[in-house]
Scaffold this motif. Structure first.
Motif, PDB file in Angstrom:
ATOM      1  N   ILE A 144      44.698   4.700  53.200  1.00 17.00           N
ATOM      2  CA  ILE A 144      43.554   5.520  53.586  1.00 17.00           C
ATOM      3  C   ILE A 144      44.004   6.979  53.672  1.00 17.00           C
ATOM      4  O   ILE A 144      44.954   7.305  54.397  1.00 17.00           O
ATOM      5  N   SER A 145      43.290   7.851  52.964  1.00 15.68           N
ATOM      6  CA  SER A 145      43.689   9.262  52.938  1.00 15.68           C
ATOM      7  C   SER A 145      43.063  10.057  54.080  1.00 15.68           C
ATOM      8  O   SER A 145      43.500  11.165  54.377  1.00 15.68           O
ATOM      9  N   PHE A 146      42.069   9.515  54.750  1.00 16.85           N
ATOM     10  CA  PHE A 146      41.388  10.230  55.828  1.00 16.85           C
ATOM     11  C   PHE A 146      42.289  10.307  57.064  1.00 16.85           C
ATOM     12  O   PHE A 146      42.848   9.307  57.502  1.00 16.85           O
ATOM     13  N   ASP A 147      42.422  11.509  57.636  1.00 18.65           N
ATOM     14  CA  ASP A 147      43.269  11.727  58.812  1.00 18.65           C
ATOM     15  C   ASP A 147      42.375  11.907  60.039  1.00 18.65           C
ATOM     16  O   ASP A 147      41.625  12.886  60.148  1.00 18.65           O
ATOM     17  N   PHE A 148      42.460  10.944  60.956  1.00 17.87           N
ATOM     18  CA  PHE A 148      41.605  10.978  62.145  1.00 17.87           C
ATOM     19  C   PHE A 148      42.055  12.035  63.155  1.00 17.87           C
ATOM     20  O   PHE A 148      41.331  12.314  64.103  1.00 17.87           O
TER      21      PHE A 148
END
Length: 753
Positions: A382-386
């Protein structure tokens, strides 16, 4: 070359030799078995395909014959001469002769037709055109083919134009029978549930089943037809036909399969290939049974030849193996088979797993923790950084219900295409992950890169508009876009998702293809909406008064007042208005003694599925217009009845001196003013003028065709004063009654004063 083998090497040598021999034998056995099975299956399939092609051709010919019979029947019904036999109880001799000539012409032009019957239950005869057997006009007692009368008496049990296999005597003096297929066509059924007329076309089985007896050069095969109940209709049956009854296992297996196919089973104690077709439009199946031995005779010869060849190869292989094993005795223990990991399977399912995880995170089905997010990012890529600044973008397909109806099977393909287009466009400036939330929703999770706030906002809007344009041009789909404000807290993910879902509902007011900022639709809880009860009351009053235009404006005004509030306010208002309008419509229709159809009811669920205010108002306003039309039609009908009653009273009581508007109103118990207005609006004449015209016309008739005194005529038409009658007559026609009687001139020929 001699190799000395001793000790451990001897054991290895023996192992290599035995393993080579075993491999050779197994290879021969397996390959020979596979080849034999494949050859046999190919052979069986070829026989089946040939059988299926022949049987299907026979089926097509039967259907074609059925269509010919149907076409002939329609021609008979449309034939003017023959139709007289069907519908006239006692046609004259000329009509009968002409009709029988037409029937014989049809019979002679189609050699496959054995006979044609025309049946009229009211007539004394059955009209028959036949090459062999009875021909002409036959009473039911004279008719040799009694079975057709039983068919006609139970016509409900037979479908029109479905061939009925029958056998009947050609004539009373002969024992020779005709095997035919009967095509029955009957006219509409009356109230007494009986036939009005019928046409029966009998086609000889020699024409319909001419290919059933042909076995394509295979004399051992048997072919026949079974109907939808499994009963055998015709064809060449096997020797033990009792094994193929409707209750036999073979017949049941055929009937349980809705398509075509074949299988192997014993028929008459012999192993046989049973090929069958799928049911045709008549629900008939065409079956061919071929002995298995006949089919596999050649393949068995190939099997024998293969065995001999295999034995020869085996002997040669043993000699080669013995020679090679003496050289290949060196241990091959270093060859180790390693199992591949499930990396390829994991890679194939990575997209699905990623979608499932992101969907659960947005919907709050999985807890959001830093550790868990790091694990998921590493595991699923997953490339999304929370932990970085992010925002959510919600894409919704406009006109989703019609779109789903057209592309239900391809919905996931379209949504996947939208996700790819969006990801490709947004990835130019942001780190993005796309999530399919089901139905019409797709969410983009975007990490914001370092940029000034103003620049980021303008860039975002440009990209979102680019997404809308690309999806519209490439997929011909309109989408509405809702974007959230920035956040850097992982715990804001779930409430932010809920916020954009709620904000996207404002597409109702903004229309399809809109661009919505969730920040513009954040409503504090202190903003209390007060429902306008007064306008609702005015809306009800307008509908009750039939003022549809005013009702439409009030409805639009009430709905529009919910625009600045949360979408829940609109939903509650819509629900309340729907319940109110249903009650008002029911009351109006009931008060006017009108039926209350289902179409005159508003459905909350149906309105909730509409996406824009215009669509909702269109449904509601159409209902208003329908109501007004019903009421206008009802009101117009009442006024027509009223005008007719007034005219009847004027005509019946023309000689009554008291006849006037007030007298008519008293008799009908109505207001004279209302009565006069309605009559004038509908006839463009006043009641008093109609009364005077009626009296004057009767006076003219009496003056012209009777010798009654003028005073008596005046009294007869309702004038008690003859002088007044003189004045009225001269005023209307320009002459006095006496002059009119003397001269005989029409009043229209005199000059009016």
């Amino acid at each position: 070359m001699n190799v000395n083998v001793s000790g451990d090497n001897r054991k290895l040598y023996i192992k290599l030799l035995l393993s080579t021999i075993l491999c050779t034998i197994l290879t021969l056995l397996v390959s020979s078995t596979i080849y034999f099975v494949n050859y046999r299956n190919i052979n069986l399939n070829q026989v089946y395909q040939t059988d299926l092609e022949n049987l299907t051709q026979t089926s097509r010919e039967v259907i074609s014959m059925t269509e010919s019979a149907q076409s002939l029947t329609f021609q008979l019904y449309r034939n003017g001469n023959i139709s007289k036999l069907m519908f006239y109880e006692n046609p004259d001799i000329y009509d009968t002769t002409a009709a029988m000539r037409e029937l014989n012409n049809y019979l002679n032009s189609m050699p496959y037709i054995a006979s044609i019957y025309v049946y009229n239950p009211k007539a004394s005869y059955v009209y028959i055109a036949s090459s062999p057997g009875q021909n002409g006009l036959m009473t039911k007692d004279e008719l040799v083919d009694k079975d057709i009368l039983n068919v006609l008496d139970h016509f409900q049990e037979f479908k029109p134009f479905v061939p009925i296999p029958r056998t009947y005597l050609k004539n009373a003096s002969s024992t020779q029978k005709s095997n035919v297929y009967t095509y029955l066509c009957y006219d509409a059924i009356g109230n007494d549930n009986a036939l009005n007329s019928a046409v029966i076309v009998n086609i000889t089985t020699d024409w319909i089943n001419k290919d059933i007896g042909k076995q394509q050069g295979n004399e051992a095969s048997s072919s026949f037809i079974i109907d939808s109940k499994g009963s055998t209709l015709t064809g060449k049956l096997p020797n033990d036909a009792e094994a193929l009854t409707a209750e036999s296992a073979i017949t049941k297996q055929i009937m349980s399969n809705r398509g075509s196919g074949y299988f192997i089973d014993k028929v008459g104690g012999k192993k046989s290939l049973i090929s069958f077709t799928a049911p045709d439009s008549l629900e008939w199946r065409y079956i061919r049974i071929t002995p298995y031995q006949t089919i596999t005779e050649k393949i068995n010869k190939i099997r024998t030849t293969t065995i001999y060849i295999g034995i020869s190869i085996l002997v040669a292989g043993l000699l080669v193996s013995w020679h090679l094993s003496r050289k290949l005795y060196v241990p091959i223990d270093r060859i180790v088979t390693r199992m591949k990991s499930l990396e390829s399977d994991k890679r194939n399912s990575l997209f699905t797993l990623k979608q499932d995880v992101l969907r659960k995170l947005l919907q709050g089905q999985e807890p959001i923790t830093a550790k868990k997010m790091r694990e998921k990012r590493s595991e699923l890529g997953i490339s999304f950084d929370f932990q970085s600044d992010y925002r959510l973008i919600l894409l919704r397909i406009d006109g989703f219900q019609p779109f789903l109806h057209r592309h239900q099977d391809d919905l996931h393909v379209y949504k996947y295409a939208i996700m790819n287009i969006s990801s490709e466009i947004v990835s130019q400036a942001y780190q993005v992950e796309t999530v399919d939330l089901g139905n019409d929703c797709i969410v983009l999770l975007m990490n914001v890169r370092t940029a000034p706030l103003d620049a980021d906002q303008s860039m975002l809007l440009a990209l979102l508009k680019q997404i809308q344009k690309a999806v519209g041009e490439l997929l011909k789909i309109s989408i509405s876009v809702t974007y959230s404000p920035l956040s850097s807290q992982p715990q804001d993910l779930i409430p932010m998702h809920r916020r954009i879902i709620e904000a996207s509902e404002h597409r109702l007011f903004l229309g399809p293809g809109c661009l919505i900022s969730a920040a513009d639709h954040q409503y504090p809880e202190t903003d209390d909406y007060l429902f306008t009860v007064e306008k609702e009351k005015k809306l009800i009053d307008a509908l009750m008064a039939g003022k549809v235009a005013e009702a439409k404006k009030l409805y639009s005004c009430i709905i529009e007042e919910t625009r600045p509030y949360p979408i829940s306010v609109f939903q509650a208002t819509l629900s309340r208005l729907t319940i109110t309008l249903n009650g008002v419509l029911h009351t109006i229709l009931k008060n006017n003694s009108l039926d209350i159809p289902i179409s005159m009811q508003l459905s909350k669920n149906a309105l909730a599925k509409l996406e824009t205010i215009e669509e909702i108002e269109a449904v509601v306003f159409e209902l208003f217009d329908d109501l007004k039309k019903r009421l206008d039609d009802k009101r117009s009908m009442k006024q027509d009845d009223l005008i007719r009653k007034i005219n009847d009273m004027i005509e019946q009581h023309c000689g009554n001196p008291n006849l006037c508007l007030n007298w008519i109103a008293d008799e009908m118990d109505m207001s004279p003013i209302y009565l006069s207005r309605v009559y004038k609006q509908n006839t463009m004449n006043a009641v008093v003028d109609v009364i005077n015209n009626m009296r004057m016309n009767r006076a003219k008739d009496l003056l012209k065709h009777s010798d009654l005194p003028i005073a008596d005529i005046a009294e007869r038409i309702g004038y008690t004063n003859s002088s007044y009658f003189y004045r009225m007559f001269k005023k209307n026609y320009g002459v006095t009654p006496t002059d009119y009687r003397k001269t005989g001139l029409e009043p229209g020929n005199q000059a009016s004063p």
